[in-house]
Design a protein around this motif. Structure first.
Motif, PDB file in Angstrom:
ATOM      1  N   HIS A  61      -3.506  22.469   4.066  1.00 27.88           N
ATOM      2  CA  HIS A  61      -4.802  22.715   3.423  1.00 27.88           C
ATOM      3  C   HIS A  61      -5.666  23.695   4.211  1.00 27.88           C
ATOM      4  O   HIS A  61      -6.581  24.319   3.654  1.00 27.88           O
ATOM      5  CB  HIS A  61      -5.556  21.393   3.242  1.00 27.88           C
ATOM      6  CG  HIS A  61      -5.847  20.682   4.531  1.00 27.88           C
ATOM      7  ND1 HIS A  61      -4.871  20.024   5.264  1.00 27.88           N
ATOM      8  CD2 HIS A  61      -7.009  20.538   5.226  1.00 27.88           C
ATOM      9  CE1 HIS A  61      -5.417  19.496   6.339  1.00 27.88           C
ATOM     10  NE2 HIS A  61      -6.706  19.797   6.342  1.00 27.88           N
ATOM     11  N   HIS A  71      -5.906  27.764   3.179  1.00 26.92           N
ATOM     12  CA  HIS A  71      -6.934  28.313   2.296  1.00 26.92           C
ATOM     13  C   HIS A  71      -8.314  27.722   2.584  1.00 26.92           C
ATOM     14  O   HIS A  71      -9.228  27.830   1.758  1.00 26.92           O
ATOM     15  CB  HIS A  71      -6.559  28.061   0.834  1.00 26.92           C
ATOM     16  CG  HIS A  71      -5.279  28.734   0.423  1.00 26.92           C
ATOM     17  ND1 HIS A  71      -5.136  30.099   0.384  1.00 26.92           N
ATOM     18  CD2 HIS A  71      -4.079  28.212   0.049  1.00 26.92           C
ATOM     19  CE1 HIS A  71      -3.906  30.402  -0.013  1.00 26.92           C
ATOM     20  NE2 HIS A  71      -3.245  29.282  -0.221  1.00 26.92           N
ATOM     21  N   ILE A  88      -9.436  24.586   2.774  1.00 30.15           N
ATOM     22  CA  ILE A  88      -9.860  23.518   1.854  1.00 30.15           C
ATOM     23  C   ILE A  88     -10.580  22.420   2.631  1.00 30.15           C
ATOM     24  O   ILE A  88     -10.007  21.797   3.523  1.00 30.15           O
ATOM     25  CB  ILE A  88      -8.645  22.936   1.116  1.00 30.15           C
ATOM     26  CG1 ILE A  88      -7.978  24.021   0.258  1.00 30.15           C
ATOM     27  CG2 ILE A  88      -9.054  21.746   0.257  1.00 30.15           C
ATOM     28  CD1 ILE A  88      -6.677  23.585  -0.373  1.00 30.15           C
ATOM     29  N   ASP A  89     -11.838  22.188   2.279  1.00 36.85           N
ATOM     30  CA  ASP A  89     -12.597  21.130   2.952  1.00 36.85           C
ATOM     31  C   ASP A  89     -13.404  20.282   1.973  1.00 36.85           C
ATOM     32  O   ASP A  89     -14.190  19.428   2.376  1.00 36.85           O
ATOM     33  CB  ASP A  89     -13.537  21.735   4.010  1.00 36.85           C
ATOM     34  CG  ASP A  89     -14.464  22.807   3.434  1.00 36.85           C
ATOM     35  OD1 ASP A  89     -14.464  22.987   2.195  1.00 36.85           O
ATOM     36  OD2 ASP A  89     -15.157  23.463   4.228  1.00 36.85           O
ATOM     37  N   LEU A 112     -10.458  22.562  -3.323  1.00 33.46           N
ATOM     38  CA  LEU A 112      -9.082  22.147  -3.577  1.00 33.46           C
ATOM     39  C   LEU A 112      -8.688  22.432  -5.025  1.00 33.46           C
ATOM     40  O   LEU A 112      -7.615  22.970  -5.290  1.00 33.46           O
ATOM     41  CB  LEU A 112      -8.917  20.657  -3.261  1.00 33.46           C
ATOM     42  CG  LEU A 112      -7.540  20.033  -3.561  1.00 33.46           C
ATOM     43  CD1 LEU A 112      -6.448  20.758  -2.775  1.00 33.46           C
ATOM     44  CD2 LEU A 112      -7.554  18.545  -3.225  1.00 33.46           C
ATOM     45  N   SER A 151      -6.069  13.378  -1.905  1.00 36.92           N
ATOM     46  CA  SER A 151      -5.822  14.564  -2.716  1.00 36.92           C
ATOM     47  C   SER A 151      -5.226  15.684  -1.860  1.00 36.92           C
ATOM     48  O   SER A 151      -4.293  16.386  -2.278  1.00 36.92           O
ATOM     49  CB  SER A 151      -7.115  15.048  -3.377  1.00 36.92           C
ATOM     50  OG  SER A 151      -7.601  14.096  -4.306  1.00 36.92           O
ATOM     51  N   ILE A 152      -5.764  15.837  -0.650  1.00 40.22           N
ATOM     52  CA  ILE A 152      -5.223  16.841   0.274  1.00 40.22           C
ATOM     53  C   ILE A 152      -3.797  16.487   0.677  1.00 40.22           C
ATOM     54  O   ILE A 152      -2.935  17.365   0.804  1.00 40.22           O
ATOM     55  CB  ILE A 152      -6.136  16.967   1.518  1.00 40.22           C
ATOM     56  CG1 ILE A 152      -7.401  17.750   1.162  1.00 40.22           C
ATOM     57  CG2 ILE A 152      -5.399  17.633   2.672  1.00 40.22           C
ATOM     58  CD1 ILE A 152      -8.367  17.934   2.302  1.00 40.22           C
ATOM     59  N   TYR A 208      -1.589  17.528  -2.078  1.00 38.64           N
ATOM     60  CA  TYR A 208      -1.516  18.993  -2.081  1.00 38.64           C
ATOM     61  C   TYR A 208      -0.583  19.498  -0.984  1.00 38.64           C
ATOM     62  O   TYR A 208       0.273  20.363  -1.219  1.00 38.64           O
ATOM     63  CB  TYR A 208      -2.923  19.573  -1.888  1.00 38.64           C
ATOM     64  CG  TYR A 208      -2.933  21.054  -1.615  1.00 38.64           C
ATOM     65  CD1 TYR A 208      -2.778  21.981  -2.649  1.00 38.64           C
ATOM     66  CD2 TYR A 208      -3.100  21.539  -0.313  1.00 38.64           C
ATOM     67  CE1 TYR A 208      -2.783  23.342  -2.399  1.00 38.64           C
ATOM     68  CE2 TYR A 208      -3.111  22.903  -0.053  1.00 38.64           C
ATOM     69  CZ  TYR A 208      -2.946  23.797  -1.093  1.00 38.64           C
ATOM     70  OH  TYR A 208      -2.947  25.151  -0.842  1.00 38.64           O
ATOM     71  N   ASN A 209      -0.730  18.953   0.232  1.00 37.56           N
ATOM     72  CA  ASN A 209       0.111  19.373   1.351  1.00 37.56           C
ATOM     73  C   ASN A 209       1.581  19.044   1.113  1.00 37.56           C
ATOM     74  O   ASN A 209       2.474  19.828   1.476  1.00 37.56           O
ATOM     75  CB  ASN A 209      -0.361  18.710   2.648  1.00 37.56           C
ATOM     76  CG  ASN A 209      -1.660  19.312   3.163  1.00 37.56           C
ATOM     77  OD1 ASN A 209      -2.113  20.350   2.679  1.00 37.56           O
ATOM     78  ND2 ASN A 209      -2.269  18.659   4.137  1.00 37.56           N
TER      79      ASN A 209
END
Length: 364
Positions: A62, A65, A67-68, A73, A94-95, A98-99
């Motif tokens: 994450h 890009h 993403i925080d 996200l 969610s992260i 995504y990862n």
């Protein structure tokens, strides 16, 4: 400086370190050729590093890009068409999802690229044999060839990503091209794989625009004779290797875009496959003719990827995920290798015999 730039520069610095290590390990100073042991060690090392990068993406993907938050996200997921559904109000999980997907896309792309690189080795063997390159010069040509390939892939990938983002219909063009290439490869005969050293397009181009020396001069790419600077046959071979990679990139890069639309993941998987190409060449060059069904497997692989690009909207509706793609790809490659081992060519049927450690008679 944004997170993407920092991540990319750090990755490029890491690749420079690996190439330097590769040059030191494979550029044998005690002998003229690279041993199977050296090549095997470097191949294992590069593959291990590639797998380590997979775990880096699982944990820190994450950050690529920056993403925080959930809004960022969702923006990244939509922009790169990742098949990930965020959990409302739950950034951490969610992260994690995504990862996991990011790592899987990288791994699938890496397997595709590494497999397609084997076909590149077929051509390299033919080029080295046709031009009678001395075994001690293979590593020099391959090293500079890989550096050139990295630059070309960088340009191709990010230009391709920009085109796909602006013109989504290009994916269908890529898909149709890969299906055509796969079918064409399936029906090609081994006898068609011949290098004409006099009429090769690169040789004709070089003879037209450069002064070309007729003989090898050690490991030199250029030589000055009577005040005139000329390119040597070894540099011609390097140009052909670069041109070959350019042709293969036309197949392989669209193939990875079928797996992920994130240009950084495409680049990472491409580069890890490329830096492992040199050691894999020395590892497989002497036995590559034993994998008689590998080209068939690669043709089926390209056709599958092309169809996946053409039918991607239907496949998404059917629930076809990146995991399913990885399973199909590994199965195709595994079966082609298995059939090659189960039904080997007879000795008298083998047309290509090449041993970089024994073919010392190729020296000039």
């Amino acid at each position: 400086m944004n997170s993407e730039t920092i991540f990319l520069l750090s990755f490029l610095a890491f690749i420079v370190f690996i190439l330097a290590l590769d040059l030191g390990l494979l550029n044998s100073r005690k002998s003229d050729t690279v041993s199977m042991k050296q090549a095997g060690l470097m191949s294992f090392f590069v593959v291990a590093l590639s797998m380590c990068f997979y775990f880096v993406l699982l944990t820190y993907g994450h950050l690529l890009h920056g993403i925080d938050n959930l809004e960022k996200l969702q923006q990244v997921i939509s922009s790169h068409h990742h098949p990930v559904k965020i959990i409302p109000g739950d950034l951490e999980n969610s992260i994690q999802l995504y990862n996991q997907n990011l790592g899987l896309e990288y791994l699938t792309g890496y397997v595709v690229e590494y497999a397609l690189s084997v076909d590149n080795i077929f051509v390299m063997v033919l080029v080295f044999t046709a031009f009678s390159v001395a075994p001690k010069n293979y590593h020099r040509v391959l090293f500079w060839g890989i550096l050139g390939a990295i630059v070309m892939r960088f340009i191709f990938i990010f230009v391709g990503a920009a085109l796909i983002e602006k013109f989504s219909w290009i994916m269908y063009v890529f898909g149709a091209f890969l299906v055509f290439t796969g079918i064409k490869m399936f029906f090609e005969k081994d006898g068609d794989d011949k290098i004409d050293t006099h009429n090769h397009p690169v040789v004709k181009f070089a003879n037209r625009f450069f002064k070309v020396h007729n003989h090898f001069v050690g490991n030199k790419f250029f030589v000055t004779i009577d005040g005139v600077k000329k390119i040597t046959p070894l540099f011609l071979v390097l140009l052909i290797i670069e041109a070959t990679d350019l042709i293969f990139a036309v197949d392989s890069i669209p193939a990875i875009f079928s797996v992920t639309k994130d240009p950084y993941i495409v680049f990472f998987s491409n580069i890890f496959a490329i830096i492992g190409l040199r050691s894999m060449f020395f590892l497989l060059a002497g036995i590559i003719d034993k994998f008689r069904f590998l080209k068939v497997g690669l043709s089926v692989l390209l056709t599958f990827i092309g169809l996946k690009m053409l039918l991607h909207s239907y496949l998404e509706n059917w629930g076809f995920t990146t995991s399913h793609s990885l399973i199909v790809i590994v199965s195709i490659l595994g079966l082609s290798i298995l059939f090659s081992l189960m039904f080997p060519l007879r000795t008298k049927e083998r047309k290509l015999k090449f041993d970089p450690e024994k073919d010392e008679h190729l020296r000039h």
